[in-house]
Design a protein around this motif. Sequence first.
Motif, PDB file in Angstrom:
ATOM      1  N   TYR A   1       0.468  -1.312   0.231  1.00  0.00           N
ATOM      2  CA  TYR A   1       0.123   0.243   0.035  1.00  0.00           C
ATOM      3  C   TYR A   1       1.136   1.221  -0.086  1.00  0.00           C
ATOM      4  O   TYR A   1       0.154   2.737  -0.445  1.00  0.00           O
ATOM      5  CB  TYR A   1      -0.700  -0.054   1.264  1.00  0.00           C
ATOM      6  N   LYS A   2       2.434   0.872   0.235  1.00  0.00           N
ATOM      7  CA  LYS A   2       2.679   2.671   1.126  1.00  0.00           C
ATOM      8  C   LYS A   2       3.351   3.068  -0.779  1.00  0.00           C
ATOM      9  O   LYS A   2       3.390   4.510   0.015  1.00  0.00           O
ATOM     10  CB  LYS A   2       4.126   2.037   1.563  1.00  0.00           C
ATOM     11  N   HIS A   3       3.654   2.273  -1.819  1.00  0.00           N
ATOM     12  CA  HIS A   3       3.892   3.119  -2.532  1.00  0.00           C
ATOM     13  C   HIS A   3       3.599   2.620  -4.355  1.00  0.00           C
ATOM     14  O   HIS A   3       2.866   1.432  -4.293  1.00  0.00           O
ATOM     15  CB  HIS A   3       5.564   2.875  -2.816  1.00  0.00           C
ATOM     16  N   LEU A   4       3.654   3.460  -5.064  1.00  0.00           N
ATOM     17  CA  LEU A   4       2.992   3.118  -6.174  1.00  0.00           C
ATOM     18  C   LEU A   4       4.058   2.308  -7.062  1.00  0.00           C
ATOM     19  O   LEU A   4       5.545   1.246  -6.573  1.00  0.00           O
ATOM     20  CB  LEU A   4       2.480   4.513  -7.225  1.00  0.00           C
ATOM     21  N   PRO A   5       3.800   1.170  -7.968  1.00  0.00           N
ATOM     22  CA  PRO A   5       4.347  -0.008  -8.179  1.00  0.00           C
ATOM     23  C   PRO A   5       5.237   0.057  -8.800  1.00  0.00           C
ATOM     24  O   PRO A   5       6.793  -1.026  -8.400  1.00  0.00           O
ATOM     25  CB  PRO A   5       3.621  -0.945  -9.178  1.00  0.00           C
ATOM     26  N   ALA A   6       5.911   1.506  -9.667  1.00  0.00           N
ATOM     27  CA  ALA A   6       7.077   2.102 -10.016  1.00  0.00           C
ATOM     28  C   ALA A   6       8.135   1.510  -9.454  1.00  0.00           C
ATOM     29  O   ALA A   6       9.798   1.350  -9.163  1.00  0.00           O
ATOM     30  CB  ALA A   6       7.010   3.173 -10.929  1.00  0.00           C
ATOM     31  N   TYR A   7       8.500   2.056  -7.879  1.00  0.00           N
ATOM     32  CA  TYR A   7       9.327   2.771  -6.959  1.00  0.00           C
ATOM     33  C   TYR A   7       9.564   0.937  -6.560  1.00  0.00           C
ATOM     34  O   TYR A   7      11.087   1.058  -6.196  1.00  0.00           O
ATOM     35  CB  TYR A   7       8.271   2.713  -5.638  1.00  0.00           C
ATOM     36  N   PHE A   8       9.033   0.459  -6.745  1.00  0.00           N
ATOM     37  CA  PHE A   8       9.180  -1.268  -6.265  1.00  0.00           C
ATOM     38  C   PHE A   8      10.080  -2.099  -7.299  1.00  0.00           C
ATOM     39  O   PHE A   8      10.485  -2.991  -6.856  1.00  0.00           O
ATOM     40  CB  PHE A   8       8.495  -2.691  -5.796  1.00  0.00           C
ATOM     41  N   LEU A   9      10.568  -1.117  -8.204  1.00  0.00           N
ATOM     42  CA  LEU A   9      10.953  -1.655  -9.237  1.00  0.00           C
ATOM     43  C   LEU A   9      12.698  -1.985  -8.607  1.00  0.00           C
ATOM     44  O   LEU A   9      13.494  -2.613  -9.489  1.00  0.00           O
ATOM     45  CB  LEU A   9      10.954  -1.218 -11.019  1.00  0.00           C
ATOM     46  N   ASP A  10      13.394  -0.836  -8.374  1.00  0.00           N
ATOM     47  CA  ASP A  10      14.528  -0.701  -8.126  1.00  0.00           C
ATOM     48  C   ASP A  10      14.873  -1.384  -6.493  1.00  0.00           C
ATOM     49  O   ASP A  10      16.064  -0.831  -5.765  1.00  0.00           O
ATOM     50  CB  ASP A  10      14.763   0.725  -7.782  1.00  0.00           C
ATOM     51  N   GLN A  11      14.611  -2.085  -5.699  1.00  0.00           N
ATOM     52  CA  GLN A  11      13.751  -2.217  -4.698  1.00  0.00           C
ATOM     53  C   GLN A  11      15.155  -3.844  -4.720  1.00  0.00           C
ATOM     54  O   GLN A  11      14.935  -4.611  -3.407  1.00  0.00           O
ATOM     55  CB  GLN A  11      12.954  -1.933  -3.891  1.00  0.00           C
TER      56      GLN A  11
ATOM     57  N   GLY B   1      11.458 -11.984  -7.511  1.00  0.00           N
ATOM     58  CA  GLY B   1      10.022 -11.692  -7.915  1.00  0.00           C
ATOM     59  C   GLY B   1       9.027 -10.331  -8.675  1.00  0.00           C
ATOM     60  O   GLY B   1       8.406 -10.745  -9.188  1.00  0.00           O
ATOM     61  N   VAL B   2       9.562  -9.547  -8.500  1.00  0.00           N
ATOM     62  CA  VAL B   2       9.197  -7.779  -8.567  1.00  0.00           C
ATOM     63  C   VAL B   2      10.102  -7.278  -9.522  1.00  0.00           C
ATOM     64  O   VAL B   2      10.871  -6.232  -8.924  1.00  0.00           O
ATOM     65  CB  VAL B   2       8.932  -7.817  -7.722  1.00  0.00           C
ATOM     66  N   ASP B   3       9.855  -7.482 -11.070  1.00  0.00           N
ATOM     67  CA  ASP B   3      10.752  -6.958 -12.221  1.00  0.00           C
ATOM     68  C   ASP B   3       9.894  -6.461 -13.070  1.00  0.00           C
ATOM     69  O   ASP B   3       8.824  -6.201 -12.607  1.00  0.00           O
ATOM     70  CB  ASP B   3      11.616  -8.302 -12.199  1.00  0.00           C
ATOM     71  N   GLN B   4      10.204  -5.934 -14.305  1.00  0.00           N
ATOM     72  CA  GLN B   4       9.642  -4.983 -15.301  1.00  0.00           C
ATOM     73  C   GLN B   4       9.119  -6.308 -16.066  1.00  0.00           C
ATOM     74  O   GLN B   4       8.070  -5.959 -16.321  1.00  0.00           O
ATOM     75  CB  GLN B   4      11.017  -4.688 -16.052  1.00  0.00           C
TER      76      GLN B   4
ATOM     77  N   SER C   1      -3.455  -0.643 -14.058  1.00  0.00           N
ATOM     78  CA  SER C   1      -3.703   0.204 -13.228  1.00  0.00           C
ATOM     79  C   SER C   1      -2.262   0.439 -12.507  1.00  0.00           C
ATOM     80  O   SER C   1      -2.537   1.160 -11.235  1.00  0.00           O
ATOM     81  CB  SER C   1      -4.196   0.294 -12.043  1.00  0.00           C
ATOM     82  N   LYS C   2      -0.483   0.963 -13.295  1.00  0.00           N
ATOM     83  CA  LYS C   2       0.473   0.520 -12.780  1.00  0.00           C
ATOM     84  C   LYS C   2       0.656   2.462 -11.450  1.00  0.00           C
ATOM     85  O   LYS C   2       0.974   1.800 -10.674  1.00  0.00           O
ATOM     86  CB  LYS C   2       1.366   0.793 -13.255  1.00  0.00           C
ATOM     87  N   GLU C   3       0.182   3.100 -12.322  1.00  0.00           N
ATOM     88  CA  GLU C   3       0.188   4.664 -11.596  1.00  0.00           C
ATOM     89  C   GLU C   3      -1.103   4.213 -10.356  1.00  0.00           C
ATOM     90  O   GLU C   3      -1.380   5.679 -10.099  1.00  0.00           O
ATOM     91  CB  GLU C   3      -0.794   5.628 -12.336  1.00  0.00           C
ATOM     92  N   TYR C   4      -1.934   3.178  -9.907  1.00  0.00           N
ATOM     93  CA  TYR C   4      -2.520   3.089  -8.478  1.00  0.00           C
ATOM     94  C   TYR C   4      -1.578   2.718  -7.842  1.00  0.00           C
ATOM     95  O   TYR C   4      -1.008   1.645  -7.724  1.00  0.00           O
ATOM     96  CB  TYR C   4      -3.730   2.883  -9.358  1.00  0.00           C
ATOM     97  N   PHE C   5      -1.457   3.213  -6.321  1.00  0.00           N
ATOM     98  CA  PHE C   5      -2.011   1.702  -5.652  1.00  0.00           C
ATOM     99  C   PHE C   5      -2.552   1.318  -5.153  1.00  0.00           C
ATOM    100  O   PHE C   5      -3.697   0.905  -5.792  1.00  0.00           O
ATOM    101  CB  PHE C   5      -2.100   2.519  -4.138  1.00  0.00           C
ATOM    102  N   SER C   6      -2.421  -0.420  -4.184  1.00  0.00           N
ATOM    103  CA  SER C   6      -2.733  -1.212  -4.524  1.00  0.00           C
ATOM    104  C   SER C   6      -4.388  -1.491  -3.906  1.00  0.00           C
ATOM    105  O   SER C   6      -4.858  -0.175  -2.841  1.00  0.00           O
ATOM    106  CB  SER C   6      -2.017  -2.854  -4.037  1.00  0.00           C
TER     107      SER C   6
END
Length: 442
Positions: free
Chosen positions: A99-109, A113-116, A124-129
């Motif tokens: 819930y804390k960040h938009l999906p794109a944030y996690f790509l660099d973490q 399995g959370v990849d491109q 709805s990539k631009e929305y929070f869960s």
Amino acid sequence: MPKQNYWLNTAFILSAALTIYIGYFVPRESTVQLISAFTLFFGAIVVICKKLDNGEEELAYYWGMLLRVLLIASVPKLSDDIFRFVWDGRLLTSLEDPYKHLPAYFLDQNIEGVDQALFAKLNSKEYFSVYPPLNQVIFFIGALFSPNSIIWSTVVIRIILLLFELGNIRLIQKLLTHYGLPQKYGLIYALNPLVILELTGNLHFEAIVIFFLLQAVWYFEQKKLNWSAVFFGLSVATKFIPLIALPLLIRKIGFKKTLIYGLIVVVTLAVTFLPMINTAHAWAIWESMSLYFQKFEFNGSFYYLARWYGFEAFGHNIIEQSGKWMMAATFVSIMIYSLAAKKSADWPRQMVWVWLLYLLFATTVHPWYAIPLLAISVFSNVRFPFLWSYLIFLTYINYSGGEYQDRIDVVMIEYGILAVVISLEIFGVRLNKWLFSLSSSK
């Protein structure tokens, strides 16, 4: 073989074959194959409802579960929500807050399995869960048992939903017995192709909403209001929509008891949302509600009329304003109906009309949104929700060829036929008699 048995057996076999065909081989952009197969499937269920002898319903209920099991290894073909389920589940198994960040944030973490590749499949990539904690628990289990496979995560989630569907079918049977209604009525849910393909096939969580809602109705009928309120709260914790049925209790049990019932619902809801504390999730919930009413639009009825007026009067889409109008109209109409409803009528029968009001004023009405309405209509003598479960599937024509196109002609046909049938049923013409070959309708 008697002619009736021939048609009945053919319908059973055809339903199984079409479950496999649609569930495994037909993508939503293949419109002709999809709609044709669904029409045959729906027709087969009508034949079963009409031809099945009294006393043979248990076999048909088992068949309904078998049809669901046949989809166990399928990858959803009509919805891409599964990729967000897997995304959120993998975040949770890595102790990240979806819930804390938009999906794109996690790509660099550097989260496994959370990849491109998975990110590219998200809608709805631009929305929070927007999925509540109860849903997130199931996403977590799916990722926990299969951290690197979308297919196996899908299977795990599907097994969980299958268990809820088994519970739904059993609860329907129990409640039909309680209300003194024929067991045949439950077949419009247990064998319904929309229910099978959308809940088990495409993994929509209305299966859980319905389970907890039916539990709430069962305990309500047993005069165990506290337990009923707890299960009602769990239904709301899965999706907020069941709240629309709460005002109906004012006439049935009085304002004071309804207030206590509502407080228990709120406490239950608060407990399930404890994981969201200290992460600014209240704002995310509000954003998700705003997203639904003021940004998304699909297969609306009254809303589409308001949208047409906006283009005619102002030259642009007025969804932000009309979305608010629809919310207000939903609240007012439901309150008027609830306060005027008969005290003696069964709660599920009244829910049918409240749920209908909600869907008519909604800006977005995906096919699976009509399934809870279908489930509660089992305990009434109106069958327009059953017909709607066919008509609403026609909206997949919008995806013909792979590119989404809003088809107003489909919407007009869908709601035009629905309006006629609702009007006929209001004035006493019962599809129920024809569908189940009844001499009289209870």
